[in-house]
Design a protein around this motif. Sequence first.
Motif, PDB file in Angstrom:
ATOM      1  N   ALA A 142       0.839  -1.202   0.000  1.00  0.00           N
ATOM      2  CA  ALA A 142       0.000   0.000   0.000  1.00  0.00           C
ATOM      3  C   ALA A 142       0.872   1.250   0.000  1.00  0.00           C
ATOM      4  O   ALA A 142       1.797   1.363   0.812  1.00  0.00           O
ATOM      5  CB  ALA A 142      -0.909   0.005   1.221  1.00  0.00           C
ATOM      6  N   LEU A 143       0.591   2.170  -0.938  1.00  0.00           N
ATOM      7  CA  LEU A 143       1.266   3.467  -0.962  1.00  0.00           C
ATOM      8  C   LEU A 143       0.455   4.419  -0.091  1.00  0.00           C
ATOM      9  O   LEU A 143      -0.678   4.757  -0.420  1.00  0.00           O
ATOM     10  CB  LEU A 143       1.365   4.002  -2.396  1.00  0.00           C
ATOM     11  N   VAL A 144       1.040   4.839   1.028  1.00  0.00           N
ATOM     12  CA  VAL A 144       0.315   5.630   2.025  1.00  0.00           C
ATOM     13  C   VAL A 144       0.944   7.009   2.137  1.00  0.00           C
ATOM     14  O   VAL A 144       2.166   7.135   2.269  1.00  0.00           O
ATOM     15  CB  VAL A 144       0.330   4.930   3.399  1.00  0.00           C
ATOM     16  N   ASP A 145       0.097   8.031   2.090  1.00  0.00           N
ATOM     17  CA  ASP A 145       0.588   9.401   2.259  1.00  0.00           C
ATOM     18  C   ASP A 145       1.118   9.594   3.672  1.00  0.00           C
ATOM     19  O   ASP A 145       0.476   9.233   4.654  1.00  0.00           O
ATOM     20  CB  ASP A 145      -0.525  10.415   1.995  1.00  0.00           C
ATOM     21  N   GLY A 146       2.321  10.169   3.765  1.00  0.00           N
ATOM     22  CA  GLY A 146       2.959  10.408   5.063  1.00  0.00           C
ATOM     23  C   GLY A 146       3.018  11.882   5.376  1.00  0.00           C
ATOM     24  O   GLY A 146       2.400  12.689   4.683  1.00  0.00           O
ATOM     25  N   PRO A 147       3.744  12.270   6.417  1.00  0.00           N
ATOM     26  CA  PRO A 147       4.519  11.366   7.268  1.00  0.00           C
ATOM     27  C   PRO A 147       3.642  10.559   8.220  1.00  0.00           C
ATOM     28  O   PRO A 147       2.634  11.045   8.703  1.00  0.00           O
ATOM     29  CB  PRO A 147       5.433  12.323   8.069  1.00  0.00           C
ATOM     30  N   LEU A 148       4.047   9.291   8.424  1.00  0.00           N
ATOM     31  CA  LEU A 148       3.283   8.391   9.266  1.00  0.00           C
ATOM     32  C   LEU A 148       3.671   8.559  10.730  1.00  0.00           C
ATOM     33  O   LEU A 148       4.805   8.932  11.049  1.00  0.00           O
ATOM     34  CB  LEU A 148       3.535   6.933   8.846  1.00  0.00           C
ATOM     35  N   GLU A 149       2.717   8.322  11.600  1.00  0.00           N
ATOM     36  CA  GLU A 149       2.975   8.342  13.043  1.00  0.00           C
ATOM     37  C   GLU A 149       3.829   7.132  13.378  1.00  0.00           C
ATOM     38  O   GLU A 149       3.496   5.998  13.024  1.00  0.00           O
ATOM     39  CB  GLU A 149       1.653   8.274  13.799  1.00  0.00           C
ATOM     40  N   ARG A 150       4.946   7.350  14.026  1.00  0.00           N
ATOM     41  CA  ARG A 150       5.836   6.246  14.387  1.00  0.00           C
ATOM     42  C   ARG A 150       5.824   6.039  15.899  1.00  0.00           C
ATOM     43  O   ARG A 150       5.865   7.015  16.649  1.00  0.00           O
ATOM     44  CB  ARG A 150       7.265   6.548  13.924  1.00  0.00           C
ATOM     45  N   PRO A 151       5.763   4.797  16.337  1.00  0.00           N
ATOM     46  CA  PRO A 151       5.785   4.557  17.787  1.00  0.00           C
ATOM     47  C   PRO A 151       7.109   4.997  18.387  1.00  0.00           C
ATOM     48  O   PRO A 151       8.166   4.841  17.764  1.00  0.00           O
ATOM     49  CB  PRO A 151       5.594   3.030  17.891  1.00  0.00           C
ATOM     50  N   GLN A 152       7.053   5.589  19.567  1.00  0.00           N
ATOM     51  CA  GLN A 152       8.261   6.027  20.243  1.00  0.00           C
ATOM     52  C   GLN A 152       9.049   4.813  20.713  1.00  0.00           C
ATOM     53  O   GLN A 152       8.499   3.874  21.286  1.00  0.00           O
ATOM     54  CB  GLN A 152       7.905   6.915  21.438  1.00  0.00           C
ATOM     55  N   ALA A 153      10.345   4.857  20.476  1.00  0.00           N
ATOM     56  CA  ALA A 153      11.206   3.780  20.945  1.00  0.00           C
ATOM     57  C   ALA A 153      11.240   3.791  22.474  1.00  0.00           C
ATOM     58  O   ALA A 153      11.296   4.861  23.083  1.00  0.00           O
ATOM     59  CB  ALA A 153      12.619   3.962  20.401  1.00  0.00           C
ATOM     60  N   PRO A 154      11.153   2.624  23.087  1.00  0.00           N
ATOM     61  CA  PRO A 154      11.195   2.613  24.557  1.00  0.00           C
ATOM     62  C   PRO A 154      12.528   3.144  25.058  1.00  0.00           C
ATOM     63  O   PRO A 154      13.591   2.805  24.528  1.00  0.00           O
ATOM     64  CB  PRO A 154      11.019   1.122  24.898  1.00  0.00           C
ATOM     65  N   ARG A 155      12.457   4.013  26.052  1.00  0.00           N
ATOM     66  CA  ARG A 155      13.669   4.595  26.602  1.00  0.00           C
ATOM     67  C   ARG A 155      13.859   4.115  28.035  1.00  0.00           C
ATOM     68  O   ARG A 155      12.915   4.089  28.822  1.00  0.00           O
ATOM     69  CB  ARG A 155      13.594   6.125  26.581  1.00  0.00           C
ATOM     70  N   THR A 156      15.067   3.741  28.343  1.00  0.00           N
ATOM     71  CA  THR A 156      15.383   3.272  29.679  1.00  0.00           C
ATOM     72  C   THR A 156      16.304   4.269  30.338  1.00  0.00           C
ATOM     73  O   THR A 156      17.290   4.708  29.733  1.00  0.00           O
ATOM     74  CB  THR A 156      16.065   1.885  29.623  1.00  0.00           C
ATOM     75  N   ASP A 157      15.984   4.633  31.559  1.00  0.00           N
ATOM     76  CA  ASP A 157      16.833   5.542  32.307  1.00  0.00           C
ATOM     77  C   ASP A 157      18.233   4.953  32.445  1.00  0.00           C
ATOM     78  O   ASP A 157      18.407   3.749  32.657  1.00  0.00           O
ATOM     79  CB  ASP A 157      16.201   5.773  33.686  1.00  0.00           C
ATOM     80  N   GLY A 158      19.246   5.819  32.324  1.00  0.00           N
ATOM     81  CA  GLY A 158      20.628   5.350  32.389  1.00  0.00           C
ATOM     82  C   GLY A 158      20.948   4.634  33.678  1.00  0.00           C
ATOM     83  O   GLY A 158      21.677   3.632  33.696  1.00  0.00           O
TER      84      GLY A 158
END
Length: 393
Positions: free
Chosen positions: A45-61
Amino acid sequence: MAAPRVIGSDAVEDARRRGRIVFEVLPGDIVTALARETAERVGIALVDGPLERPQAPRTDGAVSMRRVLYRRSPKWVAPSRAPRKARRLGKLALVGAGGVGGNVAHLAAMADIADEIALIDITPGLAAATALDLNHTSGITGARARCVGGETMELVAGAEVVVVTAGRARRPGMTRADLIDVNARVIRQAAEAIRSDAPNAIVIVVTNPLDEMTVEMLRATGFPREQVLGMAGTLDSSRFRNALAMASGVTPADVEAFTLGSHGDEMAPIPSRARIKGRPLDVFLSADQIEACVKDVITGGGQVVALKKSGSATIAPAHASIELIDHIRDARTGPVPVSIMLQGEYGIDGVVLGVPAHLGAGGLVEVEELRLTETEQVALQAAAEAIRERLGL
């Protein structure tokens, strides 16, 4: 703007080999007819963007380090550490109890920022009435802050932070620079009391023209630059984020942007560092739209003045002042745009200008120097020269 991307059948075939079922088409992309046929044939499927991307999980240092140490030795136990807690001010003083000062007092009381909030205004009864009105709300809100008000500058005594909003407001057709002479006298009177009764206070100047009045406060108090801040970039940056959010159809929370320079016609919004949903502006907006947002920021205060006919913005400047106070008391961390006396940062010396800085209990901690485009650096230099010229430096 970057040159348009041409999407051919090879790109679609490559997406198929990678196991994708959706191909993002960004604004300005050119999709060939063969690419569309190929996409239909292989089920992409050719989809008009920009697409919503899930945030990468971030771990506290700190959490990551504890996990590493535990894997090395399961007997290891992480030391207990109390969470960082915002400092509550003993006393906050507001010189000027009008629209901005009254709103700052209200927000500070609701956020439990200080034990005591003192309002001062030359208009008989205004500060006392506002303080009493705020105290009356505590039966509903449960706010612990006690508010006092009066006409005497002695009420600044012992304040840890003093916000100066007093002075004549703009009227339609006036620039901020038109207020220099009349408001400089107000600043000098306030500075005399602050110097004698609250010598350790951090002073936040809101009175227009803001950068010039911050210089006047520095001169009149004799305080080091760390103790005298101008509220400008916080307000202008908020207006920039709002303009970008409106133009791109997202919420302001999805926008990262800030404005430097002067709080006036020479302010310098920084498009090169701005992001919408973590991506550069030109992914969402055309060059003309970005330029329109920049213009909207520069004229934002004037738009409010033109609508009100008498007086200027009050609510947004109050929130911007609270943002600086929160950085001072460690309720917020990271750089925040603030007007300070520069000492060589960004190649500028001896003039107050809005720049990103880190704040703490003593006021200014350090200026954060960012890499700007040549155009943005020129705009910053132009703002410095304009302020010097208006002050006769």
